[in-house]
Design an enzyme around this catalytic site. Structure first.
Site, PDB file in Angstrom:
ATOM      1  N   TYR A 109      12.557   6.522  69.482  1.00 42.69           N
ATOM      2  CA  TYR A 109      13.845   6.048  69.979  1.00 42.69           C
ATOM      3  C   TYR A 109      14.476   4.940  69.130  1.00 42.69           C
ATOM      4  O   TYR A 109      15.555   5.112  68.582  1.00 42.69           O
ATOM      5  CB  TYR A 109      13.690   5.562  71.423  1.00 42.69           C
ATOM      6  CG  TYR A 109      13.321   6.665  72.374  1.00 42.69           C
ATOM      7  CD1 TYR A 109      14.218   7.687  72.661  1.00 42.69           C
ATOM      8  CD2 TYR A 109      12.072   6.698  72.980  1.00 42.69           C
ATOM      9  CE1 TYR A 109      13.885   8.710  73.540  1.00 42.69           C
ATOM     10  CE2 TYR A 109      11.722   7.727  73.846  1.00 42.69           C
ATOM     11  CZ  TYR A 109      12.634   8.723  74.120  1.00 42.69           C
ATOM     12  OH  TYR A 109      12.296   9.739  74.978  1.00 42.69           O
ATOM     13  N   PRO A 122      19.263  11.834  78.259  1.00 42.89           N
ATOM     14  CA  PRO A 122      19.323  12.993  79.142  1.00 42.89           C
ATOM     15  C   PRO A 122      20.141  12.684  80.393  1.00 42.89           C
ATOM     16  O   PRO A 122      20.506  11.534  80.650  1.00 42.89           O
ATOM     17  CB  PRO A 122      17.853  13.224  79.495  1.00 42.89           C
ATOM     18  CG  PRO A 122      17.259  11.846  79.469  1.00 42.89           C
ATOM     19  CD  PRO A 122      18.001  11.087  78.396  1.00 42.89           C
ATOM     20  N   HIS A 350      17.017   6.780  77.411  1.00 40.29           N
ATOM     21  CA  HIS A 350      15.704   7.398  77.555  1.00 40.29           C
ATOM     22  C   HIS A 350      14.535   6.514  77.135  1.00 40.29           C
ATOM     23  O   HIS A 350      13.387   6.781  77.494  1.00 40.29           O
ATOM     24  CB  HIS A 350      15.680   8.682  76.719  1.00 40.29           C
ATOM     25  CG  HIS A 350      14.745   9.730  77.226  1.00 40.29           C
ATOM     26  ND1 HIS A 350      13.774   9.497  78.178  1.00 40.29           N
ATOM     27  CD2 HIS A 350      14.628  11.049  76.906  1.00 40.29           C
ATOM     28  CE1 HIS A 350      13.109  10.600  78.416  1.00 40.29           C
ATOM     29  NE2 HIS A 350      13.606  11.557  77.657  1.00 40.29           N
ATOM     30  N   SER A 435       2.765  14.683  79.470  1.00 44.19           N
ATOM     31  CA  SER A 435       2.577  13.330  79.994  1.00 44.19           C
ATOM     32  C   SER A 435       1.165  12.830  79.721  1.00 44.19           C
ATOM     33  O   SER A 435       0.182  13.551  79.893  1.00 44.19           O
ATOM     34  CB  SER A 435       2.845  13.312  81.497  1.00 44.19           C
ATOM     35  OG  SER A 435       2.527  12.044  82.044  1.00 44.19           O
ATOM     36  N   SER A 514      11.360  21.149  77.723  1.00 42.81           N
ATOM     37  CA  SER A 514      10.788  20.248  78.722  1.00 42.81           C
ATOM     38  C   SER A 514      10.954  20.853  80.101  1.00 42.81           C
ATOM     39  O   SER A 514      12.013  21.395  80.434  1.00 42.81           O
ATOM     40  CB  SER A 514      11.467  18.879  78.675  1.00 42.81           C
ATOM     41  OG  SER A 514      10.892  17.992  79.628  1.00 42.81           O
ATOM     42  N   GLN A 515       9.898  20.772  80.898  1.00 47.75           N
ATOM     43  CA  GLN A 515       9.975  21.184  82.294  1.00 47.75           C
ATOM     44  C   GLN A 515      10.256  19.960  83.157  1.00 47.75           C
ATOM     45  O   GLN A 515       9.531  18.972  83.095  1.00 47.75           O
ATOM     46  CB  GLN A 515       8.673  21.839  82.758  1.00 47.75           C
ATOM     47  CG  GLN A 515       8.689  22.199  84.217  1.00 47.75           C
ATOM     48  CD  GLN A 515       7.377  22.738  84.755  1.00 47.75           C
ATOM     49  OE1 GLN A 515       7.254  23.066  85.921  1.00 47.75           O
ATOM     50  NE2 GLN A 515       6.349  22.823  83.912  1.00 47.75           N
TER      51      GLN A 515
END
Length: 594
Positions: A109, A122, A350, A435, A514-515
């Site tokens: 980032y 997002p 984010h 994660s 991404s879920q």
């Protein structure tokens, strides 16, 4: 008689009335709990290098692989550079809660110089609200501040993992950063400011200033307390109505300074430095930067398509300066958007937290407004939003959902990933976040979904020889990043393994997936991570799957509609394959009767 919102207008907002409650509860317990979690390990050097070679061998020419293998072997040789850096990483692990966190935050980032909207930030899109008029919109806005004190608890159940290693406690640090973070622009590398508080009373003091961006790109401050008490929804509504009337005064309109936050990070840093030289601007900036969050009341556009794809784009970038693109302040970690036409959602910066934390959040309440504006000596900004030619396609795949996939005794996420690979069967480098919150201050590592096995499956289904192949991985990315950053910290010459073209190209993720599981008919979305790539966020439900596919219109190599069509076909093809495979064999007697 008090007017009420229609049920469709209140449902999604009421689902988000726990935000401050979650936030203030975690202030008291998260620090002590953090010490109970294990530290993230440093993987064995030999295993990471072996996996790296396995990842890249099937995607590059044989001659290039020989060069890569030589660089890897040199790096991992006994007594070589790799072992020196590995030793330093192990020492760093002993001294820190999370050896990779700062490295990862900078690389993912803070060092990124692209504009935040689309490229980084997002959004979560709420179901469209049926506002009858602007008063309905203001009531929904005031309802975001449901009083958290009545639901305050001394403890809150800790998040635990699902699926693999189900029930493992997860790190809760990200909850502390939701409303207390601000990303400051700076040349070359941004900084992330986080102001932690210890309890509910201190949180209320911290909430004193809230910033609301209104239709005419003006800023108003709402104080959160009156005589030590948070305000009611009715009091907030009253103040919002007063602000709307103030905003209608053409003499009070100011230049759309918020649009500067959508520029590239170096450009915005330079503009901010010029702004804060003026005392009025400096004080105004301090108010914005210290606020809990922003609430953006968007103007209604009669030409605006209110379908899912357009609402997703509106959340990500506001539709450009000619619509609501200037009605944002992207440095703030949380921006709640309430459109007068019912287009509502949340945009987040984010760097402080992941999307799953955003899913669990909402907001609280407020009072007596004080307006302020920037100095009239600041001219109108000359630059507008970057990369807003976003090609967004949101669709609901209704042929089946996760229940069908579970009946095949498969992981819904793995199943969907295979379909994504089939849709983009050449298997360019693919990123899927995983994660690692079961470790102290854990964020994510990378699942390289385009595996050798996925390549074999795609080849067998398509019956085509691949023109290019794929990168695969087994959580090696953070480790390799750590080794690279340690060499920089030691002011060493960059090791050859990281200068190799294979390493450079393997980190260009054409397909970023991404879920994000959501209910209440909502969905999350984001932009591609490279100019010629795709972003693909998906939300599997029992009987359907929601996909948000994005790309840039300026790229001649991509088309969201084409990819979505291929994805639908792939999902049906994989389903049919499962049905054929699981069909019980016919008995000999049955065959004899034919």
């Amino acid at each position: 008689m008090k007017q009420k919102l229609s049920p469709s207008s209140t449902s999604s907002f009421s689902a988000y009335n726990n935000g401050l409650h979650l936030y203030c509860t975690f202030q008291a317990c998260v620090t002590s709990f953090l010490k109970e979690l294990p530290k993230i390990p440093v993987p064995p050097l030999g295993k990471t290098l072996e996996t790296y070679l396995n990842c890249v061998q099937h995607l590059i020419p044989e001659e290039q692989f020989r060069k890569t293998k030589a660089a890897v072997e040199k790096f991992g040789a006994p007594g070589g550079v790799g072992e020196q850096l590995q030793k330093k990483l192990l020492e760093r692990r002993e001294k820190t809660n999370n050896w990779v966190y700062d490295y990862w935050l900078e690389d993912m980032y803070l060092n990124n110089r692209l504009a935040l909207p689309v490229n980084s930030s997002p959004a979560m899109v709420f179901p469209r609200q049926n506002f009858r008029d602007h008063r309905d919109a203001l009531r929904a806005t005031s309802g975001l501040w449901s009083n958290p004190s009545s639901r305050f608890r001394d403890d809150l159940p800790v998040d635990v993992t699902r699926g693999q290693l189900a029930g493992t406690p997860m790190c809760m640090q990200q909850y502390r950063r939701m409303f207390s973070s601000y990303r400051f622009p700076a040349p070359n590398t941004d900084s992330l400011s986080i102001k932690f508080v210890s309890g509910f009373t201190e949180l209320c003091v911290h909430l004193l200033l809230q910033t609301v961006s209104l239709v005419f790109v003006q800023f108003f401050v709402l104080e959160t307390l009156l005589n030590g008490k948070l305000l009611t929804d009715a009091e907030i509504f009253s103040q919002l109505e007063r602000i709307m009337k103030m905003a209608e005064n053409p003499n009070e309109r100011a230049p759309p300074v918020g649009v500067l936050t959508s520029d590239g990070r170096n450009e915005w840093a330079q503009a901010r430095e010029a702004l804060v030289k003026d005392p009025v601007n400096r004080d105004s900036m301090a108010l914005i930067e210290s606020s809990l969050c922003l609430v953006c009341l968007d103007d209604a556009s009669s030409a605006l398509d209110l379908g899912d794809s357009c609402r997703a784009a509106m959340m990500l970038h506001g539709g450009g300066a000619e619509k609501n693109g200037a009605n944002r302040w992207y440095d703030k970690s949380m921006q709640f958007v309430v459109g007068l036409n019912g287009v509502c959602g949340v945009v987040c910066e984010h760097s402080p937290f992941e999307g799953i934390v955003l899913v669990h959040t909402n907001l609280g309440r407020t009072k007596s407004e004080t307006s302020f504006s920037f100095s009239r000596r600041i001219g109108s900004p000359s630059k507008i939003l970057q990369r807003f030619n976003l090609d967004m396609d949101v669709f609901k795949f209704s042929a089946y959902g996760k229940e069908f996939i579970k009946k095949q005794k498969m992981s819904p996420d793995g199943f969907i990933q295979v379909a994504l690979q089939l849709a983009f069967y050449r298997l360019v480098p693919t990123y899927e976040s995983a994660s690692i919150r079961r470790f102290r201050e854990g964020r994510v590592d990378n699942i390289r979904s385009a595996t050798k096995q996925a390549l074999a499956f795609v080849q067998s289904v398509t019956q085509e020889k691949p023109a290019a192949s794929a990168i695969t991985g087994n959580a090696i990315d953070n480790h390799l990043l750590g080794l690279l950053k340690i060499s920089r910290d030691l002011k060493m010459e960059k090791p050859e393994i990281f200068c190799d073209q294979t390493y450079v190209s393997s980190n260009q993720f054409i397909l970023s997936t991404s879920q994000v599981r959501l209910t209440h008919d909502m969905f999350c979305c984001y932009g591609p991570v490279v100019a010629n790539g795709y972003g693909a966020c998906y939300n599997p439900q029992s009987d359907h799957i929601v996909f948000c596919v994005s790309s840039f219109r300026e790229s001649t190599e991509t088309s969201s509609a084409v990819f979505s069509s291929a994805l639908k076909e792939a999902l049906l093809q994989v389903r049919d394959l499962c049905i054929r495979t699981n069909k019980p064999p016919q008995s000999p007697a049955h065959n004899a009767g034919k």
